[in-house]
Enzyme design. Structure first.
Site, PDB file in Angstrom:
ATOM      1  N   ASP A 128      82.049 102.476 -29.390  1.00 23.74           N
ATOM      2  CA  ASP A 128      82.875 103.230 -28.408  1.00 23.74           C
ATOM      3  C   ASP A 128      83.912 104.081 -29.092  1.00 23.74           C
ATOM      4  O   ASP A 128      84.515 104.921 -28.634  1.00 23.74           O
ATOM      5  CB  ASP A 128      83.700 102.410 -27.545  1.00 23.74           C
ATOM      6  CG  ASP A 128      82.691 101.423 -26.817  1.00 23.74           C
ATOM      7  OD1 ASP A 128      81.450 101.834 -26.565  1.00 23.74           O
ATOM      8  OD2 ASP A 128      83.344 100.297 -26.379  1.00 23.74           O
ATOM      9  N   ARG A 163      65.227 120.625 -12.776  1.00 20.74           N
ATOM     10  CA  ARG A 163      66.222 119.573 -12.113  1.00 20.74           C
ATOM     11  C   ARG A 163      67.297 119.575 -12.887  1.00 20.74           C
ATOM     12  O   ARG A 163      67.711 120.182 -14.051  1.00 20.74           O
ATOM     13  CB  ARG A 163      65.382 118.244 -12.398  1.00 20.74           C
ATOM     14  CG  ARG A 163      64.238 118.034 -11.620  1.00 20.74           C
ATOM     15  CD  ARG A 163      63.414 116.904 -12.045  1.00 20.74           C
ATOM     16  NE  ARG A 163      62.456 116.211 -11.209  1.00 20.74           N
ATOM     17  CZ  ARG A 163      61.511 115.429 -11.595  1.00 20.74           C
ATOM     18  NH1 ARG A 163      61.432 115.029 -12.712  1.00 20.74           N
ATOM     19  NH2 ARG A 163      60.512 115.097 -10.722  1.00 20.74           N
ATOM     20  N   ARG A 172      82.757 102.362 -22.660  1.00 19.81           N
ATOM     21  CA  ARG A 172      83.782 101.789 -21.714  1.00 19.81           C
ATOM     22  C   ARG A 172      84.949 102.504 -21.287  1.00 19.81           C
ATOM     23  O   ARG A 172      84.480 103.722 -20.569  1.00 19.81           O
ATOM     24  CB  ARG A 172      84.500 100.533 -22.536  1.00 19.81           C
ATOM     25  CG  ARG A 172      84.651  99.439 -21.736  1.00 19.81           C
ATOM     26  CD  ARG A 172      84.821  98.365 -22.883  1.00 19.81           C
ATOM     27  NE  ARG A 172      83.763  97.117 -22.241  1.00 19.81           N
ATOM     28  CZ  ARG A 172      83.499  96.078 -22.815  1.00 19.81           C
ATOM     29  NH1 ARG A 172      84.012  96.141 -24.264  1.00 19.81           N
ATOM     30  NH2 ARG A 172      82.826  94.864 -22.466  1.00 19.81           N
ATOM     31  N   GLU A 223      80.126 106.017 -18.701  1.00 16.80           N
ATOM     32  CA  GLU A 223      80.318 104.894 -17.708  1.00 16.80           C
ATOM     33  C   GLU A 223      81.365 104.330 -17.058  1.00 16.80           C
ATOM     34  O   GLU A 223      81.371 104.059 -16.178  1.00 16.80           O
ATOM     35  CB  GLU A 223      79.393 103.468 -18.463  1.00 16.80           C
ATOM     36  CG  GLU A 223      80.355 103.104 -19.576  1.00 16.80           C
ATOM     37  CD  GLU A 223      79.878 101.771 -20.317  1.00 16.80           C
ATOM     38  OE1 GLU A 223      78.889 101.579 -19.858  1.00 16.80           O
ATOM     39  OE2 GLU A 223      80.580 101.179 -21.126  1.00 16.80           O
ATOM     40  N   ARG A 267      68.036 113.908 -11.107  1.00 17.19           N
ATOM     41  CA  ARG A 267      67.424 112.615 -11.529  1.00 17.19           C
ATOM     42  C   ARG A 267      68.429 112.064 -12.443  1.00 17.19           C
ATOM     43  O   ARG A 267      69.369 112.730 -13.197  1.00 17.19           O
ATOM     44  CB  ARG A 267      66.408 112.711 -12.574  1.00 17.19           C
ATOM     45  CG  ARG A 267      64.944 113.165 -11.661  1.00 17.19           C
ATOM     46  CD  ARG A 267      64.334 112.111 -10.698  1.00 17.19           C
ATOM     47  NE  ARG A 267      63.312 112.514 -10.333  1.00 17.19           N
ATOM     48  CZ  ARG A 267      63.018 113.023  -9.053  1.00 17.19           C
ATOM     49  NH1 ARG A 267      64.011 113.363  -8.424  1.00 17.19           N
ATOM     50  NH2 ARG A 267      61.767 113.392  -8.639  1.00 17.19           N
ATOM     51  N   HIS A 273      71.732 100.150 -23.609  1.00 15.58           N
ATOM     52  CA  HIS A 273      71.891  99.578 -25.167  1.00 15.58           C
ATOM     53  C   HIS A 273      71.265 100.000 -26.075  1.00 15.58           C
ATOM     54  O   HIS A 273      71.261  99.859 -27.483  1.00 15.58           O
ATOM     55  CB  HIS A 273      71.532  98.063 -24.747  1.00 15.58           C
ATOM     56  CG  HIS A 273      72.574  97.339 -24.287  1.00 15.58           C
ATOM     57  ND1 HIS A 273      72.440  97.168 -22.789  1.00 15.58           N
ATOM     58  CD2 HIS A 273      73.566  96.507 -24.639  1.00 15.58           C
ATOM     59  CE1 HIS A 273      73.551  96.449 -22.459  1.00 15.58           C
ATOM     60  NE2 HIS A 273      74.019  96.047 -23.483  1.00 15.58           N
TER      61      HIS A 273
HETATM   62  O1  F6P Z   1      81.943  97.912 -26.463  1.00 18.39           O
HETATM   63  C1  F6P Z   1      80.463  98.494 -26.711  1.00 18.39           C
HETATM   64  C2  F6P Z   1      79.565  98.450 -25.526  1.00 18.39           C
HETATM   65  O2  F6P Z   1      78.253  98.991 -25.589  1.00 18.39           O
HETATM   66  C3  F6P Z   1      80.298  99.265 -24.126  1.00 18.39           C
HETATM   67  O3  F6P Z   1      80.122 100.823 -24.481  1.00 18.39           O
HETATM   68  C4  F6P Z   1      79.603  98.716 -23.116  1.00 18.39           C
HETATM   69  O4  F6P Z   1      80.553  98.998 -21.978  1.00 18.39           O
HETATM   70  C5  F6P Z   1      79.764  97.379 -23.236  1.00 18.39           C
HETATM   71  O5  F6P Z   1      79.443  97.149 -24.870  1.00 18.39           O
HETATM   72  C6  F6P Z   1      78.318  96.437 -22.846  1.00 18.39           C
HETATM   73  O6  F6P Z   1      78.376  95.429 -23.205  1.00 18.39           O
HETATM   74  P1  F6P Z   1      77.354  94.184 -23.112  1.00 18.39           P
HETATM   75  O7  F6P Z   1      76.250  94.508 -24.286  1.00 18.39           O
HETATM   76  O8  F6P Z   1      77.924  92.981 -23.325  1.00 18.39           O
HETATM   77  O9  F6P Z   1      76.393  94.486 -21.917  1.00 18.39           O
END
Ligand code: F6P
Length: 343
Positions: A128, A163, A172, A223, A267, A273
């Site tokens: 992050d 699109r 985060r 997000e 879309r 991850h």
């Molecule tokens: O802090 C790293 C991070 O990948 C954030 O960007 C994300 O919001 C969060 O961890 C996701 O956490 P988890 O792996 O617990 O779903």
């Protein structure tokens, strides 16, 4: 032989193994024994450890993740766990502990220092890039390169199908991944948590492109971004041990709103991850290595409660407490640069 413990906590990221390897190799050169603590703070609560050798860190430099494992365990959450951490620190005979983590893991370190375990040194980790007092955390560069590659790929399909593609990235409550991957990937609009989303403005940019003859657009959204009037879009209301909500879903909401207003087919692609996985970039391997070596130097010099940090091209040290005091959010100068390319 004096013992140094090392743990990796919180969300994993590429480059963790570079730090572990550097701590072991530099530690051996300085005559320390290195104890790996498994699964972050959980390992210190459970006394789950492994003695690290040359063989343990051989070949791990290019590997993502962490050979020590990680968790989002907060020893301040459950009654008695902090005492277990203190007892095991003593039982293991640790001279010092190197804590590799982000705001949560290092936040625990800062509290433990106040509570009497003072021989702690920090290393800043997170995709992050939201830790204060350091220009970069390791893991971020790999994450933005991964996200950039995904945006490149989404460009070709968006263009072929005429699109709009909304790309939701992690980060985060900070928009670093969105802004840097968005600039690098040539996004047409970038939406970050630092600034509220004005849906009419977003659609205006898209329509402007269409008037210029473009029939596709890429919108990158962090997000943690919020609509002007709205609250956070979350995957799960349940909080983790550090009080964090699981973010995710803003991309879907945004895509619906865009399609409704512009009538262009839209879309969504949620990178998730993927951004945390894979081999670290050269930048992250070098940064992780420099941080690891610095951490051992800090122990050797008895500069405890300090965190290795990057400023310009120099590795310095800063108080852990200061690094976790407030989130480092996106520099508005960088945002202004990204805005030049909106629409
Ligand atoms: O802090 C790293 C991070 O990948 C954030 O960007 C994300 O919001 C969060 O961890 C996701 O956490 P988890 O792996 O617990 O779903």
């Amino acid at each position: 032989m004096a013992k140094i413990g090392i743990l990796t906590g919180g969300g994993d990221c590429p480059g963790l193994n570079s730090v572990i390897r550097a701590v072991v190799r530099k530690g051996f050169k300085e005559g320390y024994e290195i104890i790996g603590i498994r699964n972050g703070w959980k390992g210190l609560i459970e006394n789950n450890v492994v003695t690290l050798s040359f063989a343990s860190v051989s070949g791990i430099l290019p590997k993502g993740g962490t050979i020590l494992g990680t968790s989002r365990t907060n020893p301040y959450k459950k009654e008695g766990d902090t005492q277990k951490v203190k007892d095991n620190f003593k039982k293991l005979g640790l001279h010092a502990l190197i804590v590799v983590g982000g705001e949560d893991t290092l936040g625990v370190a800062a509290r433990l220092i106040k509570d009497g375990i003072s021989n702690i040194v920090g290393v800043p980790k997170t995709i992050d890039n939201d830790l204060s007092c350091t220009d970069y955390t390791f893991g971020f560069d790999t994450a933005i390169n991964t996200a950039m590659e995904c945006i490149d790929k989404l460009h070709t399909t968006a263009e072929s199908h005429h699109r709009i593609i909304v790309v939701e990235v992690m980060g985060r409550h900070a928009g670093w991944i969105a802004i840097e991957a968005g600039i690098a990937g040539g996004a047409d609009v970038i939406l970050i948590p630092e600034l509220p989303i004005d849906i009419e403005e977003v659609c205006g940019f898209i329509k402007e492109r269409h008037q210029r003859g473009k029939t596709f657009s890429i919108i990158v959204v962090a997000e943690g971004a919020k609509f002007k009037e709205g609250t956070l879009v979350v995957q799960e209301e349940k909080l983790d041990e550090f009080g964090h909500i699981r973010l995710g879903g803003i991309g879907e909401t945004l895509a619906t709103e865009i399609e409704k207003r512009t009538h262009y087919e839209t879309r969504v692609s949620v990178l998730g991850h993927i951004q945390r996985g894979g081999a670290p970039t050269a930048f992250d391997r070098v940064l992780g290595t420099r941080f690891g070596v610095k951490a051992v130097e800090l122990v050797k010099d008895k500069k405890f409660s300090r965190m290795a940090a990057l400023t310009g091209n120099k590795i310095i040290d800063v108080p852990i407490e200061e690094a976790v005091r407030e989130l480092k959010t996106v520099d508005m100068e960088l945002y202004e640069i990204s805005k030049v390319f909106f629409g």
